[in-house]
Motif scaffolding. Structure first.
Motif, PDB file in Angstrom:
ATOM      1  N   LYS A  63       0.750  -1.244   0.205  1.00  0.00           N
ATOM      2  CA  LYS A  63       0.039  -0.102  -0.105  1.00  0.00           C
ATOM      3  C   LYS A  63       0.804   1.300   0.006  1.00  0.00           C
ATOM      4  O   LYS A  63       1.843   1.490   0.653  1.00  0.00           O
ATOM      5  N   ARG A  64       0.771   2.089  -1.008  1.00  0.00           N
ATOM      6  CA  ARG A  64       1.293   3.389  -0.898  1.00  0.00           C
ATOM      7  C   ARG A  64       0.766   4.201   0.120  1.00  0.00           C
ATOM      8  O   ARG A  64      -0.361   4.258   0.406  1.00  0.00           O
ATOM      9  N   GLY A  65       1.689   5.052   0.616  1.00  0.00           N
ATOM     10  CA  GLY A  65       1.252   6.229   1.489  1.00  0.00           C
ATOM     11  C   GLY A  65       0.550   7.100   0.961  1.00  0.00           C
ATOM     12  O   GLY A  65       0.282   7.095  -0.138  1.00  0.00           O
ATOM     13  N   ARG A  66      -0.128   7.922   1.872  1.00  0.00           N
ATOM     14  CA  ARG A  66      -0.964   9.007   1.370  1.00  0.00           C
ATOM     15  C   ARG A  66       0.021  10.118   0.716  1.00  0.00           C
ATOM     16  O   ARG A  66       0.942  10.357   1.025  1.00  0.00           O
ATOM     17  N   GLY A  67      -0.721  10.886  -0.377  1.00  0.00           N
ATOM     18  CA  GLY A  67       0.078  11.926  -0.847  1.00  0.00           C
ATOM     19  C   GLY A  67       0.437  11.687  -1.970  1.00  0.00           C
ATOM     20  O   GLY A  67       0.520  10.479  -2.643  1.00  0.00           O
ATOM     21  N   ARG A  68       1.240  12.416  -2.738  1.00  0.00           N
ATOM     22  CA  ARG A  68       1.908  12.523  -4.130  1.00  0.00           C
ATOM     23  C   ARG A  68       3.253  12.267  -4.240  1.00  0.00           C
ATOM     24  O   ARG A  68       3.819  13.248  -3.351  1.00  0.00           O
ATOM     25  N   PRO A  69       3.874  11.477  -4.680  1.00  0.00           N
ATOM     26  CA  PRO A  69       5.333  11.460  -4.517  1.00  0.00           C
ATOM     27  C   PRO A  69       6.047  12.677  -5.281  1.00  0.00           C
ATOM     28  O   PRO A  69       5.234  13.091  -6.163  1.00  0.00           O
ATOM     29  N   ARG A  70       7.041  12.984  -5.003  1.00  0.00           N
ATOM     30  CA  ARG A  70       7.924  14.145  -5.681  1.00  0.00           C
ATOM     31  C   ARG A  70       8.180  13.868  -7.171  1.00  0.00           C
ATOM     32  O   ARG A  70       8.568  12.414  -7.211  1.00  0.00           O
ATOM     33  N   LYS A  71       8.025  14.457  -8.064  1.00  0.00           N
ATOM     34  CA  LYS A  71       8.273  14.261  -9.514  1.00  0.00           C
ATOM     35  C   LYS A  71       9.741  13.998  -9.573  1.00  0.00           C
ATOM     36  O   LYS A  71      10.286  13.233 -10.389  1.00  0.00           O
ATOM     37  N   ASN A  72      10.772  14.721  -8.858  1.00  0.00           N
ATOM     38  CA  ASN A  72      11.988  14.830  -8.813  1.00  0.00           C
ATOM     39  C   ASN A  72      12.430  14.598  -7.430  1.00  0.00           C
ATOM     40  O   ASN A  72      12.414  15.512  -6.717  1.00  0.00           O
ATOM     41  N   ARG A  73      13.348  13.699  -7.338  1.00  0.00           N
ATOM     42  CA  ARG A  73      13.614  13.219  -5.864  1.00  0.00           C
ATOM     43  C   ARG A  73      14.584  14.478  -5.316  1.00  0.00           C
ATOM     44  O   ARG A  73      14.686  14.591  -4.013  1.00  0.00           O
ATOM     45  N   ASP A  74      15.415  14.772  -6.190  1.00  0.00           N
ATOM     46  CA  ASP A  74      16.397  15.926  -5.629  1.00  0.00           C
ATOM     47  C   ASP A  74      15.699  17.406  -5.606  1.00  0.00           C
ATOM     48  O   ASP A  74      16.328  18.206  -4.983  1.00  0.00           O
ATOM     49  N   GLN A  75      14.394  17.408  -5.873  1.00  0.00           N
ATOM     50  CA  GLN A  75      13.878  18.847  -5.548  1.00  0.00           C
ATOM     51  C   GLN A  75      13.567  18.871  -4.280  1.00  0.00           C
ATOM     52  O   GLN A  75      13.093  18.276  -3.413  1.00  0.00           O
ATOM     53  N   ASN A  76      13.622  20.231  -3.895  1.00  0.00           N
ATOM     54  CA  ASN A  76      13.907  20.642  -2.537  1.00  0.00           C
ATOM     55  C   ASN A  76      12.651  21.775  -2.295  1.00  0.00           C
ATOM     56  O   ASN A  76      12.454  22.451  -3.241  1.00  0.00           O
ATOM     57  N   ALA A  77      12.235  21.764  -1.262  1.00  0.00           N
ATOM     58  CA  ALA A  77      11.258  22.827  -1.091  1.00  0.00           C
ATOM     59  C   ALA A  77      11.737  24.204  -0.921  1.00  0.00           C
ATOM     60  O   ALA A  77      12.879  24.331  -0.213  1.00  0.00           O
ATOM     61  N   ALA A  78      11.288  25.216  -1.238  1.00  0.00           N
ATOM     62  CA  ALA A  78      11.749  26.444  -1.308  1.00  0.00           C
ATOM     63  C   ALA A  78      11.470  27.273  -0.087  1.00  0.00           C
ATOM     64  O   ALA A  78      10.581  26.916   0.537  1.00  0.00           O
TER      65      ALA A  78
END
Length: 97
Positions: free
Chosen positions: A82-97
């Motif tokens: 079962k996948r966790g809730r929410g959407r995975p990041r499109k780019n794993r290296d992407q950081n929140a600003a």
């Protein structure tokens, strides 16, 4: 109502207190939304004497969700994880600003 899990040939061997899903302390794990808790519930099923009957019964009934016979059910079908809730990041290296 009599449950499939409590009606078997040798009731002494499959008494409710011996089935992991009948333990009130962990019952919520079998219907959790958290993948880690579902994996924990699956591991509790590993030594259950009714694992095959439980899984087949859930398939026959089309159980909508939960852990049955050591397998995770979603929409009446067995899923691997079962996948966790929410959407995975499109780019794993992407950081929140």
């Amino acid at each position: 109502m009599t449950s499939l899990l409590t009606t078997f040939l040798n009731p002494a061997e499959t008494a409710g207190h011996m089935l992991p899903c009948h333990d009130a302390g962990v019952a919520d794990l079998f219907f959790s939304e958290r993948p880690a808790e579902l994996e924990q519930a699956k591991s509790l099923c590993a030594d259950c004497p009714l694992i095959q009957e439980c899984r087949q019964g859930a398939l026959d009934r089309g159980e909508p969700w939960g852990v049955w016979g050591g397998a995770i059910f979603e929409s009446g079908r067995i899923i691997a994880v079962k996948r966790g809730r929410g959407r995975p990041r499109k780019n794993r290296d992407q950081n929140a600003a």
